[in-house]
Write a protein that holds these residues in place. Structure first.
Motif, short mmCIF file in Angstrom:
data_model
loop_
_atom_site.label_atom_id
_atom_site.label_comp_id
_atom_site.label_asym_id
_atom_site.label_seq_id
_atom_site.Cartn_x
_atom_site.Cartn_y
_atom_site.Cartn_z
N LEU A 1 0.85 -1.19 0.00
CA LEU A 1 0.00 0.00 0.00
C LEU A 1 0.88 1.23 0.00
O LEU A 1 1.76 1.37 0.86
CB LEU A 1 -0.92 0.03 1.22
CG LEU A 1 -1.97 -1.08 1.33
CD1 LEU A 1 -2.88 -0.81 2.53
CD2 LEU A 1 -2.80 -1.21 0.06
N GLU A 2 0.67 2.11 -0.98
CA GLU A 2 1.37 3.39 -1.03
C GLU A 2 0.45 4.47 -0.50
O GLU A 2 -0.68 4.62 -0.97
CB GLU A 2 1.79 3.73 -2.46
CG GLU A 2 2.48 5.08 -2.57
CD GLU A 2 2.85 5.45 -4.00
OE1 GLU A 2 3.95 5.07 -4.45
OE2 GLU A 2 2.03 6.10 -4.67
N MET A 3 0.90 5.21 0.50
CA MET A 3 0.09 6.28 1.09
C MET A 3 0.78 7.61 0.88
O MET A 3 2.01 7.70 0.90
CB MET A 3 -0.15 6.01 2.58
CG MET A 3 1.10 5.68 3.35
SD MET A 3 0.71 4.88 4.92
CE MET A 3 2.38 4.60 5.55
N ALA B 1 5.35 -4.36 7.60
CA ALA B 1 6.41 -3.37 7.78
C ALA B 1 5.98 -2.08 7.11
O ALA B 1 5.32 -2.11 6.05
CB ALA B 1 7.73 -3.87 7.18
N ILE B 2 6.31 -0.95 7.74
CA ILE B 2 5.96 0.37 7.22
C ILE B 2 7.25 1.13 6.97
O ILE B 2 8.05 1.31 7.89
CB ILE B 2 5.08 1.15 8.21
CG1 ILE B 2 3.91 0.29 8.70
CG2 ILE B 2 4.57 2.44 7.57
CD1 ILE B 2 3.24 0.84 9.95
N CYS B 3 7.48 1.53 5.74
CA CYS B 3 8.70 2.27 5.38
C CYS B 3 8.32 3.53 4.60
O CYS B 3 7.19 3.68 4.15
CB CYS B 3 9.63 1.40 4.55
SG CYS B 3 10.32 -0.02 5.43
N GLY B 4 9.29 4.41 4.40
CA GLY B 4 9.06 5.64 3.64
C GLY B 4 9.18 6.87 4.50
O GLY B 4 9.96 6.91 5.46
N TYR C 1 4.88 3.27 2.75
CA TYR C 1 4.53 1.97 2.18
C TYR C 1 4.29 0.94 3.29
O TYR C 1 5.07 0.86 4.24
CB TYR C 1 5.64 1.49 1.24
CG TYR C 1 5.81 2.44 0.08
CD1 TYR C 1 5.09 2.28 -1.09
CD2 TYR C 1 6.63 3.57 0.21
CE1 TYR C 1 5.19 3.20 -2.13
CE2 TYR C 1 6.73 4.50 -0.83
CZ TYR C 1 6.00 4.30 -1.99
OH TYR C 1 6.09 5.22 -2.99
N ILE C 2 3.21 0.18 3.14
CA ILE C 2 2.91 -0.91 4.07
C ILE C 2 3.03 -2.22 3.30
O ILE C 2 2.32 -2.43 2.31
CB ILE C 2 1.50 -0.80 4.65
CG1 ILE C 2 1.23 0.62 5.19
CG2 ILE C 2 1.31 -1.83 5.76
CD1 ILE C 2 -0.22 0.83 5.62
N ALA C 3 3.92 -3.08 3.75
CA ALA C 3 4.07 -4.41 3.15
C ALA C 3 3.48 -5.44 4.10
O ALA C 3 3.53 -5.29 5.32
CB ALA C 3 5.54 -4.71 2.90
N PHE C 4 2.92 -6.51 3.52
CA PHE C 4 2.26 -7.58 4.27
C PHE C 4 2.92 -8.90 3.92
O PHE C 4 3.03 -9.25 2.74
CB PHE C 4 0.77 -7.65 3.92
CG PHE C 4 0.03 -6.35 4.08
CD1 PHE C 4 -0.65 -6.07 5.25
CD2 PHE C 4 0.04 -5.40 3.06
CE1 PHE C 4 -1.35 -4.86 5.40
CE2 PHE C 4 -0.64 -4.19 3.19
CZ PHE C 4 -1.33 -3.92 4.38
N ALA C 5 3.37 -9.64 4.95
CA ALA C 5 4.01 -10.93 4.69
C ALA C 5 3.06 -11.83 3.89
O ALA C 5 1.90 -12.00 4.24
CB ALA C 5 4.39 -11.60 6.00
#
Length: 326
Positions: free
Chosen positions: A53-55, A71-74, A112-116
């Protein structure tokens, strides 16, 4: 299953884009900040190209109906899990019934939110990226809305029962800081058609990112750039990072969802290694272009990819130490 309680300002599904369809007029699209999205995926054990997910500007509020590792990055967003602050740039365990809320962005502009295991969404031209202009990809080809439901594919690992206390070092995130961003660029195909004065100004004066900026392009405001003559151009290929100059003389930097061809002169091309820096610029930030050779651009790209590979090895080792093999 994940319920969207609040969608955020502009939240879409993105991966690394649609490769190989530009000849048909389909933009590559994909994550604006590929570095942050790739690292988020690596942190949860995914392939780097997995959909995230791009926010933009502020993030969504999500209710989880399943256990997950995310995980949340950016950019620097204020994030809470069940109203308790949580850190970015590290794996995070989420339990069934938990609510993740991502507020306003304090530094940078996109997260960005990544999901395993990845999001369970169909591929459209080998990508799950949302291309809003054509209403394809992602979830129904649109930004997320309140009430939307996302599903996860099979998880890549069991959800850890112990706290995860490691993540990406601060040194990897410093590209996000600062209101003035130095963006390296190589001379474009029509660089020589601009006056000597304009060529010098482009690489010496700062340009402001205007509010008329989005995933298609950043309109910049600054010193007017002039060509030696007003000869009309035929449309030529453009890409993410191409800097075009329309007749009114203010540059436009094309971004991830840009068109595949354009008829404005291309004064420069932002190097691939600096596209993540550009993606984190918000309206009001200043862009200072710095000229580099195409050879230097290639060297910097290879250097970044090697660093990503090193991070991947370190992350995999951390998971192995916790008893989770990838």
């Amino acid at each position: 299953m994940i319920e969207i309680i609040h969608s955020g300002f502009f939240t879409t599904v993105q991966d690394q884009g649609r490769v190989g369809y530009r000849k048909a007029g389909v933009p590559a699209g994909g994550a604006m900040d590929s570095l942050a999205s790739r690292l988020a995926n690596l942190l949860v054990g995914n392939d780097e190209n997995e959909a995230v997910l791009e926010m933009t500007m502020n993030g969504p509020t999500l209710r989880f109906a399943t256990d997950a590792v995310i995980a949340i990055c950016g950019g620097e967003f204020f994030c809470t899990l069940n109203e308790r602050p949580v850190s970015m740039w590290r794996p995070l365990t989420v339990r069934r019934g938990d609510v993740l809320a991502i507020g306003a962005c304090q530094k940078g502009y996109r997260g960005y939110i990544a999901f395993a295991g990845g999001l369970d969404l169909p591929l459209v031209m080998n990508s799950r990226s949302t291309y809003v202009q054509a209403a394809i990809g992602g979830l129904h080809g649109k930004p997320l809305q309140k009430g939307d439901i996302l599903s996860l594919r099979s998880r890549a690992m069991a959800v850890p029962n112990i706290p995860i206390r490691w993540g990406i070092a601060f040194s990897a995130r410093n590209y996000i800081d600062g209101k003035k961003k130095v963006i390296r660029a190589a001379a474009g195909p029509e660089y020589s058609t601009f006056t000597a004065e304009s060529r010098a100004q482009f690489f010496s004066l700062a340009y402001e990112v205007t509010p008329q900026s989005d995933r298609m392009g950043y309109r910049l405001q600054g010193q007017v750039l002039r060509r030696k003559d007003n000869t009309e151009m035929i449309s030529e290929a453009v890409a993410f990072g191409t800097v075009q100059v329309p007749a009114f003389g203010q540059p436009i930097v094309l971004m991830a969802d840009c068109q595949t061809t354009g008829g404005y002169p291309r004064i420069a091309q932002v190097i691939a290694a600096d596209l993540p820096i550009l993606a984190q610029a918000r309206p009001g930030d200043l862009i200072q272009f710095q000229k580099v050779s195409w050879q230097e651009a290639q060297r910097l790209y290879v250097e970044r990819e090697r660093q990503l590979k090193r991070w991947k090895i370190i992350i995999q080792q951390k998971w192995r130490e916790m008893g989770y093999a990838h």
